[in-house]
Design a protein around this motif. Structure first.
Motif, PDB file in Angstrom:
ATOM      1  N   PRO A 245      43.516  39.050  43.528  1.00 35.98           N
ATOM      2  CA  PRO A 245      44.191  39.989  42.629  1.00 35.98           C
ATOM      3  C   PRO A 245      44.837  39.242  41.461  1.00 35.98           C
ATOM      4  O   PRO A 245      45.472  38.200  41.675  1.00 35.98           O
ATOM      5  N   ASN A 246      44.616  39.765  40.250  1.00 32.49           N
ATOM      6  CA  ASN A 246      45.145  39.129  39.029  1.00 32.49           C
ATOM      7  C   ASN A 246      44.663  37.695  38.848  1.00 32.49           C
ATOM      8  O   ASN A 246      45.364  36.866  38.269  1.00 32.49           O
ATOM      9  N   GLY A 247      43.474  37.400  39.321  1.00 29.77           N
ATOM     10  CA  GLY A 247      42.928  36.050  39.225  1.00 29.77           C
ATOM     11  C   GLY A 247      42.249  35.790  37.884  1.00 29.77           C
ATOM     12  O   GLY A 247      42.625  36.362  36.850  1.00 29.77           O
ATOM     13  N   ARG A 248      41.206  34.958  37.937  1.00 30.08           N
ATOM     14  CA  ARG A 248      40.511  34.570  36.700  1.00 30.08           C
ATOM     15  C   ARG A 248      39.877  35.782  36.018  1.00 30.08           C
ATOM     16  O   ARG A 248      39.296  36.640  36.685  1.00 30.08           O
ATOM     17  N   PRO A 249      39.976  35.847  34.670  1.00 33.86           N
ATOM     18  CA  PRO A 249      39.373  36.985  33.958  1.00 33.86           C
ATOM     19  C   PRO A 249      37.842  36.988  34.070  1.00 33.86           C
ATOM     20  O   PRO A 249      37.212  35.930  34.149  1.00 33.86           O
ATOM     21  N   CYS A 250      37.270  38.185  34.113  1.00 37.19           N
ATOM     22  CA  CYS A 250      35.814  38.337  34.252  1.00 37.19           C
ATOM     23  C   CYS A 250      35.259  39.133  33.078  1.00 37.19           C
ATOM     24  O   CYS A 250      35.975  39.953  32.485  1.00 37.19           O
ATOM     25  N   SER A 251      33.983  38.920  32.748  1.00 33.47           N
ATOM     26  CA  SER A 251      33.357  39.621  31.616  1.00 33.47           C
ATOM     27  C   SER A 251      33.312  41.138  31.836  1.00 33.47           C
ATOM     28  O   SER A 251      33.127  41.904  30.896  1.00 33.47           O
ATOM     29  N   CYS A 252      33.512  41.588  33.082  1.00 37.06           N
ATOM     30  CA  CYS A 252      33.460  43.032  33.358  1.00 37.06           C
ATOM     31  C   CYS A 252      34.766  43.721  32.967  1.00 37.06           C
ATOM     32  O   CYS A 252      34.849  44.945  32.982  1.00 37.06           O
ATOM     33  N   ASN A 254      37.769  43.129  34.554  1.00 40.88           N
ATOM     34  CA  ASN A 254      38.744  42.944  35.632  1.00 40.88           C
ATOM     35  C   ASN A 254      39.156  41.482  35.756  1.00 40.88           C
ATOM     36  O   ASN A 254      38.614  40.614  35.062  1.00 40.88           O
ATOM     37  N   LYS A 255      40.054  41.249  36.670  1.00 38.74           N
ATOM     38  CA  LYS A 255      40.478  39.873  36.949  1.00 38.74           C
ATOM     39  C   LYS A 255      40.261  39.570  38.420  1.00 38.74           C
ATOM     40  O   LYS A 255      40.545  40.410  39.274  1.00 38.74           O
ATOM     41  N   GLY A 256      39.814  38.329  38.706  1.00 36.90           N
ATOM     42  CA  GLY A 256      39.714  37.887  40.095  1.00 36.90           C
ATOM     43  C   GLY A 256      38.439  38.313  40.809  1.00 36.90           C
ATOM     44  O   GLY A 256      38.408  38.380  42.039  1.00 36.90           O
ATOM     45  N   CYS A 257      37.364  38.585  40.035  1.00 36.59           N
ATOM     46  CA  CYS A 257      36.095  39.005  40.655  1.00 36.59           C
ATOM     47  C   CYS A 257      35.480  37.853  41.465  1.00 36.59           C
ATOM     48  O   CYS A 257      35.643  36.678  41.130  1.00 36.59           O
ATOM     49  N   TRP A 258      34.739  38.239  42.510  1.00 39.27           N
ATOM     50  CA  TRP A 258      34.114  37.267  43.430  1.00 39.27           C
ATOM     51  C   TRP A 258      33.310  36.214  42.664  1.00 39.27           C
ATOM     52  O   TRP A 258      33.363  35.030  42.950  1.00 39.27           O
ATOM     53  N   GLU A 259      32.534  36.664  41.629  1.00 39.16           N
ATOM     54  CA  GLU A 259      31.659  35.695  40.964  1.00 39.16           C
ATOM     55  C   GLU A 259      32.410  34.682  40.105  1.00 39.16           C
ATOM     56  O   GLU A 259      31.855  33.679  39.689  1.00 39.16           O
ATOM     57  N   GLN A 260      33.705  34.933  39.863  1.00 41.25           N
ATOM     58  CA  GLN A 260      34.516  33.934  39.161  1.00 41.25           C
ATOM     59  C   GLN A 260      34.938  32.796  40.093  1.00 41.25           C
ATOM     60  O   GLN A 260      35.528  31.805  39.661  1.00 41.25           O
ATOM     61  N   TYR A 261      34.648  32.934  41.390  1.00 45.04           N
ATOM     62  CA  TYR A 261      35.060  31.924  42.385  1.00 45.04           C
ATOM     63  C   TYR A 261      33.906  31.443  43.265  1.00 45.04           C
ATOM     64  O   TYR A 261      33.875  30.296  43.673  1.00 45.04           O
ATOM     65  N   GLY A 262      32.983  32.353  43.561  1.00 47.23           N
ATOM     66  CA  GLY A 262      31.978  32.031  44.573  1.00 47.23           C
ATOM     67  C   GLY A 262      30.575  31.834  44.020  1.00 47.23           C
ATOM     68  O   GLY A 262      29.613  31.784  44.784  1.00 47.23           O
ATOM     69  N   SER A 263      30.421  31.736  42.674  1.00 48.47           N
ATOM     70  CA  SER A 263      29.087  31.516  42.104  1.00 48.47           C
ATOM     71  C   SER A 263      28.945  30.053  41.701  1.00 48.47           C
ATOM     72  O   SER A 263      29.943  29.357  41.489  1.00 48.47           O
ATOM     73  N   GLU A 264      27.716  29.605  41.577  1.00 50.16           N
ATOM     74  CA  GLU A 264      27.484  28.221  41.153  1.00 50.16           C
ATOM     75  C   GLU A 264      28.092  27.967  39.780  1.00 50.16           C
ATOM     76  O   GLU A 264      28.678  26.917  39.535  1.00 50.16           O
ATOM     77  N   SER A 265      27.966  28.947  38.865  1.00 57.69           N
ATOM     78  CA  SER A 265      28.478  28.707  37.509  1.00 57.69           C
ATOM     79  C   SER A 265      29.992  28.562  37.520  1.00 57.69           C
ATOM     80  O   SER A 265      30.542  27.791  36.727  1.00 57.69           O
ATOM     81  N   ALA A 266      30.686  29.281  38.419  1.00 62.07           N
ATOM     82  CA  ALA A 266      32.140  29.124  38.522  1.00 62.07           C
ATOM     83  C   ALA A 266      32.468  27.708  38.990  1.00 62.07           C
ATOM     84  O   ALA A 266      33.367  27.056  38.459  1.00 62.07           O
ATOM     85  N   LEU A 267      31.689  27.228  39.965  1.00 61.24           N
ATOM     86  CA  LEU A 267      31.888  25.861  40.463  1.00 61.24           C
ATOM     87  C   LEU A 267      31.661  24.842  39.339  1.00 61.24           C
ATOM     88  O   LEU A 267      32.450  23.917  39.144  1.00 61.24           O
ATOM     89  N   PHE A 268      30.577  25.039  38.579  1.00 61.20           N
ATOM     90  CA  PHE A 268      30.260  24.102  37.496  1.00 61.20           C
ATOM     91  C   PHE A 268      31.379  24.085  36.443  1.00 61.20           C
ATOM     92  O   PHE A 268      31.729  23.046  35.903  1.00 61.20           O
TER      93      PHE A 268
END
Ligand SMILES: [Zn+2]
Length: 387
Positions: A245-252, A254-268
């Motif tokens: 909740p209220n995490g990293r901003p996402c292109s959609c 919202n903030k704190g979406c799963w792909e901002q943390y659990g995708s390869e590009s987030a890791l990179f």
């Protein structure tokens, strides 16, 4: 008249069932077909004659058979026609041409110079026509073209939104049909990936989740042996489920979406900051993992933690029997499955198997080919083998 209609309908159902079994078994005798389908020998005989006449199946006489007559086997005439599966990804298009038996005969990836919609349609159409010309000698030619779109595709095959290409409400189907001069089927790429996993790798899985973790997170659900798409076709946007909740901003938005943390590009992205290196490639990360680089191992732990958090939620929602994770990076991280499983410990979440995809980057284009074959033969279940 009604009786004639019924008869034609039953004949069509029987034909689909027979074709389904021939594809599944690759080679089968008329006697075994009769046993497997519960159709009479006479019905099998009539249908087989019809399929032979249409050149959709071929006969082979087995060379070596220990006792009795050598049985005549039926198999799909792969060369009777072809299907084309296209993965329309950011920066590149992959074209997989498969014969009707599921054998991939051409595989090409063509880089895209521009994301512009007009350019993409032009390039796709040019290559579809070029590949179509290879199929002209066969009886049915190119019978189907299926395009995997990395975005929201409605049930009516309208492209609603492709975030990474910046396309909103484009008539890709009609524009491509007009430019290429033949019918086109559009499908969401995550759906095609999970369909490919079921067809090529896990045909026994009645409820399969396929999740891909590259530039974002895509989820495709095969539930009760069929696509699960929701009211508009948009189900499975799991990458935009909020895990912080209220995490990293996402292109959609919202903030704190799963792909901002659990995708390869987030890791990179995170690694780029930690390693003070502008571009991070998958090869870099694999090298660091092999060298057991301390910072990278810590980041991998965090990546796997968030990946597991989202996966836990997905498993609780869908109760799948097979879960397939498509990640080029995790293919080179041998402990991945063990580490993820160790975090899926809830007494509530139930699944049977967790795998890293063996189809990898080809999953979408292979799934597109498989869908084309399924549609051409009008069969409900398709099972194919990789070469
Ligand atoms: Zn989001």
């Amino acid at each position: 008249m009604a009786a004639t209609g019924d008869a034609a309908y039953i004949k069509q159902i029987n034909r689909s069932l027979i074709l389904q079994k021939i594809i599944e078994k690759k080679m089968i005798s008329r006697a075994d077909l009769s046993k497997l389908t519960d159709l009479t020998r006479a019905t099998i005989s009539v249908q087989a004659a019809d399929l032979l006449e249409k050149e959709l199946v071929v006969e082979t006489q087995l060379e070596h058979h220990s006792v009795g007559r050598r049985p005549i086997m039926l198999s799909i005439n792969g060369q009777a026609g072809f299907v084309l599966g296209i993965d329309l990804d950011l920066g590149a298009m992959t074209f997989a041409l498969s014969d009707l038996a599921g054998k991939v005969v051409r595989l090409e990836t063509i880089p895209l110079q521009s994301d512009s919609y007009e350019e993409v349609v032009k390039t796709a159409a040019k290559n579809i026509r070029r590949i179509q010309s290879y199929c002209e000698e066969s009886r049915y030619g190119l019978v189907s073209v299926v395009v995997g779109v990395h975005g929201l595709v409605t049930l009516e095959e309208h492209v609603h939104f492709v975030p990474r290409l910046g396309w909103t409400d484009v008539s890709l189907k009609t524009d491509l049909e007009e430019a290429a001069g033949l019918p086109i089927t559009l499908e969401n790429n995550a759906n095609l990936c999970s369909f490919a996993e079921r067809v090529y790798a896990h045909p026994e899985a009645k409820n399969l989740l396929g999740a891909s973790f590259s530039s974002g997170i895509g989820l495709g659900m095969m539930m009760n042996e069929d696509f699960f798409k929701g009211e508009n076709g948009f189900a499975g946007e799991a990458g935009h489920m909020i895990v912080v909740p209220n995490g990293r901003p996402c292109s959609c938005g919202n903030k704190g979406c799963w792909e901002q943390y659990g995708s390869e590009s987030a890791l990179f992205r995170e690694l780029s900051v930690k390693k003070k290196q502008e571009t991070i490639t998958r090869a870099d990360v694999i090298d660091w993992i092999q060298a057991r680089d301390e910072t990278v191992m810590e980041m991998m732990d965090e990546f796997l933690f968030y990946l597991s958090v989202g996966l836990n939620n997905m498993i609780n929602l869908y109760n799948p029997n097979v879960v397939v994770l498509n990640s080029e990076l995790l293919r080179f991280y041998p402990e991945a499955i063990k580490r993820i499983e160790a975090q899926l410990v809830s007494d509530i979440s139930h699944y049977r198997e967790l795998h890293i995809s063996k189809l990898g980057k080809q999953a979408c284009s292979l799934g597109a080919c498989a869908l084309g074959i399924k549609q051409f033969f009008h069969i409900s279940t398709l099972q194919l083998e990789m070469d």
